[in-house]
Design an enzyme around this catalytic site. Structure first.
Site, PDB file in Angstrom:
ATOM      1  N   SER A   1       0.796  -1.237   0.000  1.00  0.00           N
ATOM      2  CA  SER A   1       0.000   0.000   0.000  1.00  0.00           C
ATOM      3  C   SER A   1       0.824   1.282   0.000  1.00  0.00           C
ATOM      4  O   SER A   1       0.261   2.382  -0.034  1.00  0.00           O
ATOM      5  CB  SER A   1      -0.950   0.008   1.209  1.00  0.00           C
ATOM      6  OG  SER A   1      -2.018  -0.874   0.984  1.00  0.00           O
TER       7      SER A   1
ATOM      8  N   LYS B   1      -0.082   3.809  -2.593  1.00  0.00           N
ATOM      9  CA  LYS B   1      -1.103   4.850  -2.453  1.00  0.00           C
ATOM     10  C   LYS B   1      -0.514   6.250  -2.333  1.00  0.00           C
ATOM     11  O   LYS B   1      -1.232   7.247  -2.519  1.00  0.00           O
ATOM     12  CB  LYS B   1      -1.999   4.542  -1.246  1.00  0.00           C
ATOM     13  CG  LYS B   1      -2.807   3.250  -1.409  1.00  0.00           C
ATOM     14  CD  LYS B   1      -3.716   3.003  -0.218  1.00  0.00           C
ATOM     15  CE  LYS B   1      -4.590   1.765  -0.412  1.00  0.00           C
ATOM     16  NZ  LYS B   1      -3.962   0.529   0.030  1.00  0.00           N
TER      17      LYS B   1
ATOM     18  N   SER C   1      -5.924   3.527   4.532  1.00  0.00           N
ATOM     19  CA  SER C   1      -5.381   2.626   3.509  1.00  0.00           C
ATOM     20  C   SER C   1      -6.484   1.841   2.807  1.00  0.00           C
ATOM     21  O   SER C   1      -6.328   0.647   2.497  1.00  0.00           O
ATOM     22  CB  SER C   1      -4.356   1.660   4.118  1.00  0.00           C
ATOM     23  OG  SER C   1      -3.515   1.120   3.123  1.00  0.00           O
TER      24      SER C   1
END
Length: 374
Positions: A62, A65, A118
């Site tokens: 993640s 992101k 997230s």
């Protein structure tokens, strides 16, 4: 013959760069970290002070992101109202905010959910809102990576789901974070502990908490940034923290304890890195021959000073490059070269070298009298 020899010497001085010497600057060894890859960078300068397999391509989970959200913030209006698609609503693996088809929610709320919580479904909705469809947005992510010089980064999706062609490196992720933190909205969101995501239609709310435990009392100086976890990537973390006027960015990939590793790197950086003066304004460096001048050469001095953060105990290289052939007259302050400071192959900075005094041209009767004025 004398003229030809002189020309050869000047040619070497003009177009050559040479190692002038090294400055010894003793420091504590960097900490041992469990992460398979890691890096520590000072944000303002972009210098790296710690690397462990830092250019090895790995799954970023993640941490992806960071790119998704900084690109969205740059390319769209955060106040835009987004209608959730079936594709976005179908995302259920990992953390989500339970988006439902046909719901309306502002883009800023989706970015908030992606950076703080997230949320994987939020990134798909972001991509579709900004680019029209997910895959086009991913192509934009890769284009942005190239523009930022992230040559060892390639994205396949917006949320970091594992894929053989989805990878980055510790150094690239640090550089990306350095860039993203320049955006005030991004910097504020990644430093937020708790928030509420709000929908427009139907109206509902969802309290969220930052997945970065360092923000919840783990390290008081922390200013962000992002966690990431998948089976392939393991525990990943980008963490930033302030130390006086400096801000450090630590990246740890596939760590056994990402928070301990990140704190170890950030603490080491804030403790062991000190400001070192490499050059003073007006400092003398060398001399350069002057053709047809009343003086045979001119002193070169630094136009400005230079101080940088450095660990104590390692050498700093100093290289002088002279860039101009000189012929009188020469005026004080004329740029004639530069000093380049290097540490571990990284350029610390450059200082312009300028003429330290005036050198007038010889008068027409100089050769007739055969005199040399000092």
């Amino acid at each position: 013959m004398k003229v030809k020899v002189w020309k050869v010497k000047v040619w070497f001085l003009i177009f050559g760069c040479w190692l002038l010497g090294v400055v010894q600057v003793a420091w504590a060894s960097p900490p041992e970290v469990t992460a398979e890859a890691a890096a520590l960078m000072e944000r303002q300068s972009g210098l790296f002070y710690y690397e462990k397999n830092a250019t090895e391509r790995r799954a970023p989970a993640s941490l992806t992101k960071v790119m998704t959200c900084i690109l969205a913030l740059e390319m769209a209006d955060p106040e835009e109202v987004v209608t959730v698609s079936r594709r976005a609503a179908a995302i259920s693996m990992g953390l989500v905010i339970d988006l439902r088809p046909g719901e309306q929610i502002k883009l800023r709320e989706l970015i908030k959910a992606a950076l703080i919580h997230s949320a994987n479904d939020a990134t798909v909705a972001i991509a579709e809102a900004v680019a029209g469809d997910h895959d086009t947005f991913v192509r934009w992510m890769n284009a942005k990576a190239l523009l930022l010089g992230l040559e060892d980064t390639h994205f396949v999706n917006t949320n970091g789901y594992s894929h053989p062609e989805h990878w980055s490196t510790a150094k690239d992720l640090a550089r990306l974070t350095r860039y993203a933190l320049q955006n005030p909205t991004f910097a504020s969101l990644v430093a937020t502990r708790q928030a509420v995501v709000r929908w427009e239609k139907p109206q509902r709310e969802l309290p969220i908490s930052n997945t970065n435990r360092l923000l919840h009392g783990g390290y008081p100086q922390v200013t962000g940034v992002k966690t990431g976890t998948t089976q392939a990537a393991g525990q990943c973390l980008i963490a930033s923290a302030r130390s006086g006027e400096q801000e450090f960015v630590a990246v740890v990939l596939k760590s056994k304890n990402r928070y301990r590793d990140a704190v170890a790197l950030l603490s080491w950086g804030s403790k062991e890195l000190k400001e070192v003066n490499l050059c003073d304004k007006g400092e003398y460096w060398t001399r350069l021959p002057v053709a047809e001048g009343r003086l045979g050469d001119v002193p070169l001095v630094a136009r400005e000073g230079l101080s940088v953060l450095l660990p104590l105990g390692e050498p700093v290289e100093k290289q002088i490059c002279l860039t101009r052939a000189l012929r009188a007259p020469v005026y004080p302050g004329s740029p004639l070269g530069e000093v380049i400071f290097l540490w571990r192959g990284q350029e610390l900075g450059r200082v312009s070298l300028v003429a330290g005094k005036e050198v007038l041209e010889r008068p027409w009767w100089w050769r007739l009298l055969g005199k040399r004025f000092e």
